[in-house]
Design an enzyme around this catalytic site. Structure first.
Site, PDB file in Angstrom:
ATOM      1  N   CYS A   1       0.864  -1.187   0.000  1.00 50.54           N
ATOM      2  CA  CYS A   1       0.000   0.000   0.000  1.00 50.54           C
ATOM      3  C   CYS A   1       0.900   1.237   0.000  1.00 50.54           C
ATOM      4  O   CYS A   1       2.129   1.121   0.118  1.00 50.54           O
ATOM      5  CB  CYS A   1      -0.847  -0.001   1.268  1.00 50.54           C
ATOM      6  SG  CYS A   1       0.209   0.042   2.741  1.00 50.54           S
TER       7      CYS A   1
ATOM      8  N   HIS B   1       5.445  -5.045   8.948  1.00 48.94           N
ATOM      9  CA  HIS B   1       5.480  -6.416   9.472  1.00 48.94           C
ATOM     10  C   HIS B   1       5.726  -7.431   8.365  1.00 48.94           C
ATOM     11  O   HIS B   1       4.844  -8.210   8.013  1.00 48.94           O
ATOM     12  CB  HIS B   1       4.165  -6.725  10.199  1.00 48.94           C
ATOM     13  CG  HIS B   1       4.031  -6.005  11.499  1.00 48.94           C
ATOM     14  ND1 HIS B   1       2.830  -5.527  11.987  1.00 48.94           N
ATOM     15  CD2 HIS B   1       4.968  -5.688  12.432  1.00 48.94           C
ATOM     16  CE1 HIS B   1       3.032  -4.953  13.155  1.00 48.94           C
ATOM     17  NE2 HIS B   1       4.308  -5.027  13.440  1.00 48.94           N
TER      18      HIS B   1
ATOM     19  N   HIS C   1       3.717   1.872  11.839  1.00 48.40           N
ATOM     20  CA  HIS C   1       2.586   1.674  12.765  1.00 48.40           C
ATOM     21  C   HIS C   1       2.422   2.823  13.754  1.00 48.40           C
ATOM     22  O   HIS C   1       1.416   2.889  14.449  1.00 48.40           O
ATOM     23  CB  HIS C   1       2.780   0.347  13.519  1.00 48.40           C
ATOM     24  CG  HIS C   1       3.243  -0.747  12.596  1.00 48.40           C
ATOM     25  ND1 HIS C   1       4.567  -1.092  12.454  1.00 48.40           N
ATOM     26  CD2 HIS C   1       2.559  -1.509  11.715  1.00 48.40           C
ATOM     27  CE1 HIS C   1       4.686  -2.045  11.533  1.00 48.40           C
ATOM     28  NE2 HIS C   1       3.487  -2.316  11.065  1.00 48.40           N
TER      29      HIS C   1
ATOM     30  N   HIS D   1      -0.726  -4.732  19.777  1.00 48.58           N
ATOM     31  CA  HIS D   1      -0.268  -4.355  18.435  1.00 48.58           C
ATOM     32  C   HIS D   1       0.379  -2.965  18.522  1.00 48.58           C
ATOM     33  O   HIS D   1      -0.145  -2.085  19.210  1.00 48.58           O
ATOM     34  CB  HIS D   1      -1.453  -4.348  17.460  1.00 48.58           C
ATOM     35  CG  HIS D   1      -1.036  -4.165  16.032  1.00 48.58           C
ATOM     36  ND1 HIS D   1      -0.696  -2.931  15.521  1.00 48.58           N
ATOM     37  CD2 HIS D   1      -0.892  -5.051  15.015  1.00 48.58           C
ATOM     38  CE1 HIS D   1      -0.351  -3.084  14.241  1.00 48.58           C
ATOM     39  NE2 HIS D   1      -0.471  -4.362  13.923  1.00 48.58           N
TER      40      HIS D   1
ATOM     41  N   GLU E   1       0.458  -0.434  16.614  1.00 47.63           N
ATOM     42  CA  GLU E   1      -0.388   0.713  16.233  1.00 47.63           C
ATOM     43  C   GLU E   1      -1.343   1.074  17.376  1.00 47.63           C
ATOM     44  O   GLU E   1      -1.594   2.256  17.644  1.00 47.63           O
ATOM     45  CB  GLU E   1      -1.181   0.403  14.959  1.00 47.63           C
ATOM     46  CG  GLU E   1      -2.013   1.601  14.517  1.00 47.63           C
ATOM     47  CD  GLU E   1      -2.931   1.304  13.340  1.00 47.63           C
ATOM     48  OE1 GLU E   1      -2.584   0.466  12.487  1.00 47.63           O
ATOM     49  OE2 GLU E   1      -4.018   1.912  13.287  1.00 47.63           O
TER      50      GLU E   1
ATOM     51  N   SER F   1       1.695  -9.641  10.830  1.00 47.36           N
ATOM     52  CA  SER F   1       0.950  -8.631  10.075  1.00 47.36           C
ATOM     53  C   SER F   1      -0.551  -8.772  10.286  1.00 47.36           C
ATOM     54  O   SER F   1      -1.171  -9.741   9.839  1.00 47.36           O
ATOM     55  CB  SER F   1       1.293  -8.773   8.585  1.00 47.36           C
ATOM     56  OG  SER F   1       0.403  -7.991   7.822  1.00 47.36           O
TER      57      SER F   1
ATOM     58  N   ASN G   1      -3.122  -7.026   9.010  1.00 49.35           N
ATOM     59  CA  ASN G   1      -3.977  -6.995   7.811  1.00 49.35           C
ATOM     60  C   ASN G   1      -3.847  -8.277   6.993  1.00 49.35           C
ATOM     61  O   ASN G   1      -4.814  -8.731   6.393  1.00 49.35           O
ATOM     62  CB  ASN G   1      -3.702  -5.737   6.986  1.00 49.35           C
ATOM     63  CG  ASN G   1      -2.444  -5.830   6.161  1.00 49.35           C
ATOM     64  OD1 ASN G   1      -2.463  -6.323   5.043  1.00 49.35           O
ATOM     65  ND2 ASN G   1      -1.320  -5.388   6.713  1.00 49.35           N
TER      66      ASN G   1
HETATM   67  O1  0CM Z   1      -0.951  -3.227  11.100  1.00 52.14           O
HETATM   68  P1  0CM Z   1      -0.359  -4.444  10.396  1.00 52.14           P
HETATM   69  O2  0CM Z   1       0.125  -5.461  11.404  1.00 52.14           O
HETATM   70  O3  0CM Z   1      -1.262  -4.991   9.375  1.00 52.14           O
HETATM   71  O4  0CM Z   1       0.928  -3.838   9.687  1.00 52.14           O
HETATM   72  P2  0CM Z   1       1.770  -4.260   8.420  1.00 52.14           P
HETATM   73  O5  0CM Z   1       3.142  -3.752   8.634  1.00 52.14           O
HETATM   74  O6  0CM Z   1       1.612  -5.697   8.082  1.00 52.14           O
HETATM   75  O7  0CM Z   1       1.047  -3.452   7.255  1.00 52.14           O
HETATM   76  C1  0CM Z   1       1.235  -2.115   7.016  1.00 52.14           C
HETATM   77  C2  0CM Z   1       0.822  -1.196   8.000  1.00 52.14           C
HETATM   78  C3  0CM Z   1       0.489  -0.417   8.808  1.00 52.14           C
HETATM   79  C4  0CM Z   1       0.129   0.568   9.765  1.00 52.14           C
HETATM   80 FE1  SF4 Z   2      -0.922   0.723   4.536  1.00 53.27          FE
HETATM   81 FE2  SF4 Z   2      -1.204   0.581   7.194  1.00 53.27          FE
HETATM   82 FE3  SF4 Z   2      -1.272   2.938   5.933  1.00 53.27          FE
HETATM   83 FE4  SF4 Z   2      -3.261   1.202   5.597  1.00 53.27          FE
HETATM   84  S1  SF4 Z   2      -2.685   2.255   7.507  1.00 53.27           S
HETATM   85  S2  SF4 Z   2      -2.269   2.465   4.003  1.00 53.27           S
HETATM   86  S3  SF4 Z   2      -2.152  -0.752   5.659  1.00 53.27           S
HETATM   87  S4  SF4 Z   2       0.477   1.532   6.083  1.00 53.27           S
END
Ligand code: 0CM
Ligand code: SF4
Length: 322
Positions: free
Chosen positions: A17, A46, A79, A129, A131, A227, A229
């Site tokens: 993303c 992640h 995050h 987490h 975040e 991760s 997501n």
């Molecule tokens: O929040 P998540 O564990 O999905 O993080 P990620 O590093 O896999 O994905 C991107 C992000 C953010 C915030």
């Molecule tokens: Fe990507 Fe996390 Fe930002 Fe969504 S919040 S756009 S998954 S980095």
């Protein structure tokens, strides 16, 4: 060889993303501009492959700021961080680049703004987490975490006149809606975000899995165990009745998963690079897949600007991970 496998369907969109692209580019540009080592608080995103590639280029990943030498350059992960971590980093005098995704920062800003107006918060998210720690840590008190519908009954804000909901950006859209409904039922006055906090990338990848799952016999998600997501994508496919596995790399694929399966769905979390998707495709071809077809889906064009200090034209373009 598995003669049954006819086709691999590739979910669209999948993989990186805008927030992940930006976070990785910040570390790469910091390395190019200041040289190794560059310290990164927590995994920048992640994903094991991404972290290992950046380690090889001179990034050092740490959890505790006390492990960062004085005078170092420090990057905050995508995050986000709490106010306390931000303050500690400043107090220690590091040169800081903030790779927090702008969509996470948006939630931080909303929390700070409403807190000034006297609001307390119900935060929907996963305990522990980073975040969630960063968002809850925007305030010293007044944010109550709920992980599921059952938790809503136990939330105990000091008042309910000024109460707002915020969420982690990478949740299951359906679970979050159910939990938000339970919050609304218990606290009818609760203020909800104008635009939900779950980000566009999380939403789009889950929507694509919803379209793909009924068309396939097996869903493979590329993503690391940490991760959020990526885990939500595997869970969603499974809930929709399609056997599903998440793999960190093609080596983890097991031939027995493919036995008796003719159509294989493939997607990747927002932190999983496309190179790993290609390696999975190659492995599934070796198992007997004949063709690969990209599904139709939303084209994502969103891009986030880099922080000041890393935009300079004189920085050689980094060898980008893609
Ligand atoms: O929040 P998540 O564990 O999905 O993080 P990620 O590093 O896999 O994905 C991107 C992000 C953010 C915030
Ligand atoms: Fe990507 Fe996390 Fe930002 Fe969504 S919040 S756009 S998954 S980095």
């Amino acid at each position: 060889m598995n003669p049954n496998i006819e086709e691999v369907l590739l979910a669209e969109p999948r993989g990186f993303c805008a927030g992940v692209d930006r976070a990785i580019e910040i570390v790469e540009r910091a390395l190019a501009k200041f040289g190794a080592p560059i310290y990164v608080r927590h995994e920048i995103v992640h994903n094991t492959y991404v972290v290992n590639e950046l380690k090889a280029k001179g990034a050092i990943f740490i959890e505790e700021l006390s492990d960062v030498p004085t005078g170092s350059t420090l990057v905050f992960s995508a995050h986000g961080v709490s106010k306390a971590v931000e303050q500690e980093a400043r107090d220690r005098g590091f040169s800081i680049f903030d790779a927090t995704c702008p969509l996470v920062t948006k939630v931080h800003v909303e929390v700070a703004k409403l807190a000034k107006e006297g609001y307390e918060f119900i935060m929907i998210g996963h305990k522990g987490h980073p975040e969630v720690e960063g968002t809850m840590g925007q305030l010293s008190s007044g944010i109550h975490l709920v992980e599921d519908v059952a938790d809503v009954a136990n939330a105990s804000p000091l008042q309910t006149e000024k109460l707002a909901v915020v969420t982690q950006t990478t949740l299951s859209v359906d679970d979050a809606a159910e939990i938000a409904a339970a919050v609304r039922a218990r606290f009818p006055n609760v203020r909800e975000p104008k635009q939900q906090d779950i980000c566009y990338a999380t939403q789009n990848r889950q929507d694509a899995v919803k379209i793909m799952s009924p068309q396939v016999d097996l869903v493979i998600v590329v993503g690391s165990p940490t991760s959020s997501n990526s885990n939500r994508l595997r869970e969603l496919a499974q809930r929709l009745g399609t056997e599903s596995y998440m793999v960190d790399s093609a080596d983890e694929l097991k031939p027995e998963w493919f036995e008796g399966k003719s159509r294989i769905g493939l997607t990747a979390g927002a932190s999983a690079p496309e190179v790993l998707v290609h390696e999975v495709i190659e492995r599934v071809r070796a198992f007997g897949a004949v063709s690969v077809r990209k599904m139709d889906g939303i084209e994502e064009t969103i891009k986030f600007p880099l922080p000041k200090g890393l935009k300079l034209d004189d920085i050689p373009p980094p060898g980008h991970i893609s």
